[in-house]
Design a protein around this motif. Sequence first.
Motif, mmCIF file in Angstrom:
data_model
loop_
_atom_site.group_PDB
_atom_site.id
_atom_site.type_symbol
_atom_site.label_atom_id
_atom_site.label_comp_id
_atom_site.label_asym_id
_atom_site.label_seq_id
_atom_site.Cartn_x
_atom_site.Cartn_y
_atom_site.Cartn_z
ATOM 1 N N SER A 120 0.829 -1.097 0.008
ATOM 2 C CA SER A 120 0.014 -0.072 0.045
ATOM 3 C C SER A 120 0.814 1.339 0.015
ATOM 4 C CB SER A 120 -0.893 0.014 1.354
ATOM 5 O OG SER A 120 -1.673 1.158 1.289
ATOM 6 N N ILE A 121 0.632 2.102 -0.855
ATOM 7 C CA ILE A 121 1.224 3.432 -1.019
ATOM 8 C C ILE A 121 0.376 4.606 -0.387
ATOM 9 C CG2 ILE A 121 0.766 3.942 -3.294
ATOM 10 C CD1 ILE A 121 3.413 5.016 -3.977
ATOM 11 N N SER A 122 1.264 5.479 0.128
ATOM 12 C CA SER A 122 0.406 6.680 0.764
ATOM 13 C C SER A 122 1.448 7.672 0.904
ATOM 14 C CB SER A 122 -0.097 6.251 2.029
ATOM 15 O OG SER A 122 0.916 5.871 3.151
ATOM 16 N N ARG A 123 0.945 8.935 1.224
ATOM 17 C CA ARG A 123 1.696 10.281 1.369
ATOM 18 C C ARG A 123 1.397 11.239 2.127
ATOM 19 N NH1 ARG A 123 2.353 12.658 -4.701
ATOM 20 N NH2 ARG A 123 3.345 14.063 -3.615
ATOM 21 N N ASP A 124 2.048 11.646 2.784
ATOM 22 C CA ASP A 124 1.762 13.044 3.650
ATOM 23 C C ASP A 124 2.535 14.329 3.192
ATOM 24 O OD1 ASP A 124 1.622 14.863 5.741
ATOM 25 O OD2 ASP A 124 1.842 13.309 7.277
ATOM 26 N N ASN A 125 1.683 15.032 2.423
ATOM 27 C CA ASN A 125 2.386 16.056 1.986
ATOM 28 C C ASN A 125 2.898 17.230 2.895
ATOM 29 O OD1 ASN A 125 1.981 15.239 -0.707
ATOM 30 N ND2 ASN A 125 -0.103 16.170 -0.844
ATOM 31 N N ALA A 126 2.072 17.124 3.929
ATOM 32 C CA ALA A 126 2.711 18.098 5.050
ATOM 33 C C ALA A 126 3.967 17.814 5.488
ATOM 34 C CB ALA A 126 1.786 18.012 6.188
ATOM 35 N N LYS A 127 4.552 16.536 5.487
ATOM 36 C CA LYS A 127 5.786 16.087 5.880
ATOM 37 C C LYS A 127 6.687 15.840 4.553
ATOM 38 C CE LYS A 127 4.255 13.968 10.166
ATOM 39 N NZ LYS A 127 4.146 12.674 11.125
ATOM 40 N N SER A 128 6.261 15.863 3.270
ATOM 41 C CA SER A 128 6.919 15.830 2.310
ATOM 42 C C SER A 128 7.627 14.280 2.212
ATOM 43 C CB SER A 128 8.044 16.571 2.054
ATOM 44 O OG SER A 128 7.363 18.071 2.025
ATOM 45 N N THR A 129 6.601 13.431 2.507
ATOM 46 C CA THR A 129 7.088 12.010 2.601
ATOM 47 C C THR A 129 6.029 10.956 1.895
ATOM 48 O OG1 THR A 129 8.108 12.467 4.771
ATOM 49 C CG2 THR A 129 7.608 10.289 4.517
ATOM 50 N N VAL A 130 6.434 10.019 1.447
ATOM 51 C CA VAL A 130 5.692 9.216 0.826
ATOM 52 C C VAL A 130 6.136 7.769 1.344
ATOM 53 C CG1 VAL A 130 7.317 8.561 -1.044
ATOM 54 C CG2 VAL A 130 4.798 7.918 -1.349
ATOM 55 N N TYR A 131 5.098 6.874 1.695
ATOM 56 C CA TYR A 131 5.397 5.471 2.398
ATOM 57 C C TYR A 131 4.981 4.532 1.389
ATOM 58 C CZ TYR A 131 5.072 8.790 6.192
ATOM 59 O OH TYR A 131 5.191 9.949 7.194
ATOM 60 N N LEU A 132 5.687 3.168 1.715
ATOM 61 C CA LEU A 132 4.998 1.922 0.882
ATOM 62 C C LEU A 132 5.077 0.829 2.311
ATOM 63 C CD1 LEU A 132 4.841 0.444 -1.648
ATOM 64 C CD2 LEU A 132 7.119 -0.160 -1.625
ATOM 65 N N GLN A 133 4.032 0.468 2.239
ATOM 66 C CA GLN A 133 3.583 -0.547 3.518
ATOM 67 C C GLN A 133 3.516 -1.715 2.761
ATOM 68 O OE1 GLN A 133 3.107 -0.265 6.975
ATOM 69 N NE2 GLN A 133 3.502 -2.537 6.592
ATOM 70 N N MET A 134 4.346 -2.629 3.377
ATOM 71 C CA MET A 134 4.540 -3.935 2.447
ATOM 72 C C MET A 134 4.254 -4.981 3.497
ATOM 73 S SD MET A 134 8.182 -3.454 0.430
ATOM 74 C CE MET A 134 9.163 -3.336 1.892
ATOM 75 N N HIS A 135 3.143 -5.816 3.228
ATOM 76 C CA HIS A 135 2.766 -7.248 3.981
ATOM 77 C C HIS A 135 2.976 -8.520 3.145
ATOM 78 C CE1 HIS A 135 1.099 -4.593 7.108
ATOM 79 N NE2 HIS A 135 0.084 -4.055 6.072
ATOM 80 N N SER A 136 3.030 -9.596 3.940
ATOM 81 C CA SER A 136 3.014 -10.869 3.232
ATOM 82 C C SER A 136 4.258 -10.891 2.479
ATOM 83 C CB SER A 136 1.700 -11.298 2.519
ATOM 84 O OG SER A 136 0.832 -11.008 3.203
ATOM 85 N N LEU A 137 5.621 -10.426 2.867
ATOM 86 C CA LEU A 137 6.465 -10.380 1.980
ATOM 87 C C LEU A 137 7.097 -11.515 1.432
ATOM 88 C CD1 LEU A 137 8.310 -7.501 3.627
ATOM 89 C CD2 LEU A 137 7.710 -7.531 1.121
ATOM 90 N N ARG A 138 7.649 -11.914 0.097
ATOM 91 C CA ARG A 138 7.930 -13.080 -0.244
ATOM 92 C C ARG A 138 9.572 -13.018 -0.710
ATOM 93 N NH1 ARG A 138 3.173 -12.716 -4.592
ATOM 94 N NH2 ARG A 138 1.167 -13.107 -3.104
#
Length: 123
Positions: free
Chosen positions: A68-86
């Motif tokens: 899941s990708i998300s972003r917080d523009n107030a913090k100028s940060t983008v995230y990538l949450q990774m589950h069930s990694l292979r």
Amino acid sequence: VQLVESGGGLVQAGGSLRLSCAASRRTSSNNVMGWFRQVPEKEREFVAGISWSGGSTYYADSVKGRFSISRDNAKSTVYLQMHSLRPGDMAVYYCAAARKAVAGSDEGEYNYWGQGTQVTVSS
């Protein structure tokens, strides 16, 4: 714009990690952000992208339902949450920014790149 990724590391298969990408200055409404990954001797491949508002997200088929990708523009940060990694997710992950409001999965559309962060998945 400088991009700095963090959050990579070693995780067991089935585990989770969250990657972060901090931009050196506030991104504008014309900045699509994306995540790509690369393994040795292979082409860099698209993983996920997100519009400036966060209202539009898109994923590679191989990660849909797990990342899941998300972003917080107030913090100028983008995230990538990774589950069930292979083990197949193991790669260097790169954050990228495109100087446009709409961008797809082609790395040529992205203008700025981070230095990458290693994700290692043990089986």
